[in-house]
Motif scaffolding. Sequence first.
Motif, PDB file in Angstrom:
ATOM      1  N   ILE A  16      -4.356   9.239  11.574  1.00  0.00           N
ATOM      2  CA  ILE A  16      -3.120   9.083  10.781  1.00  0.00           C
ATOM      3  C   ILE A  16      -3.456   8.597   9.383  1.00  0.00           C
ATOM      4  CG2 ILE A  16      -0.932   7.805  10.580  1.00  0.00           C
ATOM      5  CD1 ILE A  16      -1.057   7.475  13.643  1.00  0.00           C
ATOM      6  N   ALA A  18      -2.411   6.793   6.335  1.00  0.00           N
ATOM      7  CA  ALA A  18      -1.345   5.871   5.932  1.00  0.00           C
ATOM      8  C   ALA A  18      -1.216   5.791   4.416  1.00  0.00           C
ATOM      9  CB  ALA A  18      -1.603   4.485   6.516  1.00  0.00           C
ATOM     10  N   ASN A  38      10.400   1.372   6.071  1.00  0.00           N
ATOM     11  CA  ASN A  38       9.499   1.169   7.214  1.00  0.00           C
ATOM     12  C   ASN A  38       8.444   2.248   7.275  1.00  0.00           C
ATOM     13  OD1 ASN A  38      10.435  -1.069   8.431  1.00  0.00           O
ATOM     14  ND2 ASN A  38      11.938   0.015   9.722  1.00  0.00           N
ATOM     15  N   GLY A  39       7.204   1.826   7.466  1.00  0.00           N
ATOM     16  CA  GLY A  39       6.135   2.808   7.661  1.00  0.00           C
ATOM     17  C   GLY A  39       5.661   3.492   6.392  1.00  0.00           C
ATOM     18  N   ALA A  40       6.119   3.031   5.226  1.00  0.00           N
ATOM     19  CA  ALA A  40       5.753   3.695   3.963  1.00  0.00           C
ATOM     20  C   ALA A  40       4.293   3.466   3.587  1.00  0.00           C
ATOM     21  CB  ALA A  40       6.664   3.202   2.839  1.00  0.00           C
ATOM     22  N   SER A  43       2.264  -2.563   4.094  1.00  0.00           N
ATOM     23  CA  SER A  43       1.326  -3.499   4.740  1.00  0.00           C
ATOM     24  C   SER A  43      -0.094  -2.957   4.677  1.00  0.00           C
ATOM     25  CB  SER A  43       1.691  -3.701   6.206  1.00  0.00           C
ATOM     26  OG  SER A  43       2.969  -4.239   6.310  1.00  0.00           O
ATOM     27  N   THR A  44      -0.229  -1.653   4.827  1.00  0.00           N
ATOM     28  CA  THR A  44      -1.570  -1.061   4.797  1.00  0.00           C
ATOM     29  C   THR A  44      -2.218  -1.271   3.428  1.00  0.00           C
ATOM     30  OG1 THR A  44      -0.832   0.596   6.393  1.00  0.00           O
ATOM     31  CG2 THR A  44      -2.871   1.066   5.213  1.00  0.00           C
ATOM     32  N   GLU A  85       2.511 -10.009   7.455  1.00  0.00           N
ATOM     33  CA  GLU A  85       3.847  -9.822   8.021  1.00  0.00           C
ATOM     34  C   GLU A  85       3.916 -10.585   9.346  1.00  0.00           C
ATOM     35  OE1 GLU A  85       4.693  -5.663   8.271  1.00  0.00           O
ATOM     36  OE2 GLU A  85       6.536  -5.991   9.368  1.00  0.00           O
ATOM     37  N   GLU A 162       6.348  -9.247   3.312  1.00  0.00           N
ATOM     38  CA  GLU A 162       7.700  -9.452   3.845  1.00  0.00           C
ATOM     39  C   GLU A 162       8.025 -10.911   4.139  1.00  0.00           C
ATOM     40  OE1 GLU A 162       9.864  -6.801   4.855  1.00  0.00           O
ATOM     41  OE2 GLU A 162       8.532  -5.066   4.936  1.00  0.00           O
TER      42      GLU A 162
HETATM   43  P1  ATP Z   1       6.609  -1.841   7.891  1.00  0.00           P
HETATM   44  O1  ATP Z   1       7.460  -2.700   7.078  1.00  0.00           O
HETATM   45  O2  ATP Z   1       7.346  -1.119   8.960  1.00  0.00           O
HETATM   46  O3  ATP Z   1       5.361  -2.522   8.376  1.00  0.00           O
HETATM   47  P2  ATP Z   1       4.940  -0.548   5.933  1.00  0.00           P
HETATM   48  O4  ATP Z   1       5.412   0.111   4.686  1.00  0.00           O
HETATM   49  O5  ATP Z   1       4.285  -1.861   5.797  1.00  0.00           O
HETATM   50  O6  ATP Z   1       6.155  -0.643   6.921  1.00  0.00           O
HETATM   51  P3  ATP Z   1       2.543   0.278   7.255  1.00  0.00           P
HETATM   52  O7  ATP Z   1       2.588  -0.775   8.289  1.00  0.00           O
HETATM   53  O8  ATP Z   1       1.577   0.136   6.155  1.00  0.00           O
HETATM   54  O9  ATP Z   1       3.990   0.491   6.651  1.00  0.00           O
HETATM   55  O10 ATP Z   1       2.321   1.675   7.995  1.00  0.00           O
HETATM   56  C1  ATP Z   1       2.002   2.885   7.304  1.00  0.00           C
HETATM   57  C2  ATP Z   1       1.771   3.993   8.345  1.00  0.00           C
HETATM   58  O11 ATP Z   1       0.626   3.692   9.111  1.00  0.00           O
HETATM   59  C3  ATP Z   1       2.911   4.168   9.317  1.00  0.00           C
HETATM   60  O12 ATP Z   1       3.031   5.553   9.589  1.00  0.00           O
HETATM   61  C4  ATP Z   1       2.456   3.430  10.542  1.00  0.00           C
HETATM   62  O13 ATP Z   1       3.004   3.982  11.713  1.00  0.00           O
HETATM   63  C5  ATP Z   1       0.952   3.650  10.491  1.00  0.00           C
HETATM   64  N1  ATP Z   1       0.236   2.508  11.087  1.00  0.00           N
HETATM   65  C6  ATP Z   1       0.290   1.217  10.695  1.00  0.00           C
HETATM   66  N2  ATP Z   1      -0.513   0.439  11.445  1.00  0.00           N
HETATM   67  C7  ATP Z   1      -1.083   1.256  12.347  1.00  0.00           C
HETATM   68  C8  ATP Z   1      -2.016   1.061  13.406  1.00  0.00           C
HETATM   69  N3  ATP Z   1      -2.531  -0.145  13.682  1.00  0.00           N
HETATM   70  N4  ATP Z   1      -2.373   2.156  14.132  1.00  0.00           N
HETATM   71  C9  ATP Z   1      -1.868   3.380  13.856  1.00  0.00           C
HETATM   72  N5  ATP Z   1      -1.010   3.624  12.860  1.00  0.00           N
HETATM   73  C10 ATP Z   1      -0.604   2.598  12.123  1.00  0.00           C
END
Ligand code: ATP
Length: 235
Positions: A16, A18, A38-40, A43-44, A85, A162
């Motif tokens: 995946i 990210a 969410n999921g943007a 956090s990554t 988070e 967050e």
């Molecule tokens: P949220 O507020 O929901 O955490 P976000 O903007 O911080 O949203 P991320 O957590 O960075 O989003 O996630 C980015 C993408 O990576 C999403 O598609 C998520 O499903 C995927 N993802 C995040 N962590 C993992 C993981 N440990 N394993 C697999 N995929 C992940």
Amino acid sequence: MSLLQINRVETYYGGIQALKGIDVQVNKGEIVTLIGSNGAGKSTTLKSISGLVKVKTGNIIYNGQEISNRPAHENTFLGIAHVPEGRRIFPKLTVKENLLMGAFSVKNKAIIKERLERVFRYFPKLKERLEQKGGTMSGGEQQMLAMGRALMLGPDLLMLDEPSMGLAPIIVEQIFEIIKELNQEGITILLVEQNAFQALHIADRGYVIQNGEIKLQGNGKELISNHEVQEAYLA
Ligand code: ATP
């Protein structure tokens, strides 16, 4: 002057993708916010900076030095603190023990004392609760503890993921006020938020991230009045 530069960074979790080649810059003394749904990839982005996930391509420069894929603890020595988070305090340790964990790399007792005093100036409640177990504190208090623990590191760059999540509006106000004060004291802030309005309100600049890509960037006021931002994140 640039403190942190993220250049064309791509990050994957297995198959995946990210982050799809993002560029973000944070200058010394700024509050920069990263907003998105969410999921943007917010956090990554923080995890890629602090070394909790591996960057596949691109690079991250901090204070003129490449830090991509360094072990997380080495980045803390450089002055990068990451409040994740969900706070992630140590629930079975006391407030005091949690705070001292933040200063794990500091041997000088006078510096530890000085940093504790600073934490208590921002979060007086923590001083009253030193012997209480972290896990028994309210959500707002745990957020304060997590921020206090990060401050014990003496960071130049404080990354907050967050901080307002799940907190009552009055506590959120307090947390944002403290973020502003920390910034005025000279700490550069990278703030990830779903609470876009409040984040953009205190930020010098912001980035909108969508599906692993930066879609928009600008100063806080520009983004608050941007139509797309209003429709997607401020409605
Ligand atoms: P949220 O507020 O929901 O955490 P976000 O903007 O911080 O949203 P991320 O957590 O960075 O989003 O996630 C980015 C993408 O990576 C999403 O598609 C998520 O499903 C995927 N993802 C995040 N962590 C993992 C993981 N440990 N394993 C697999 N995929 C992940």
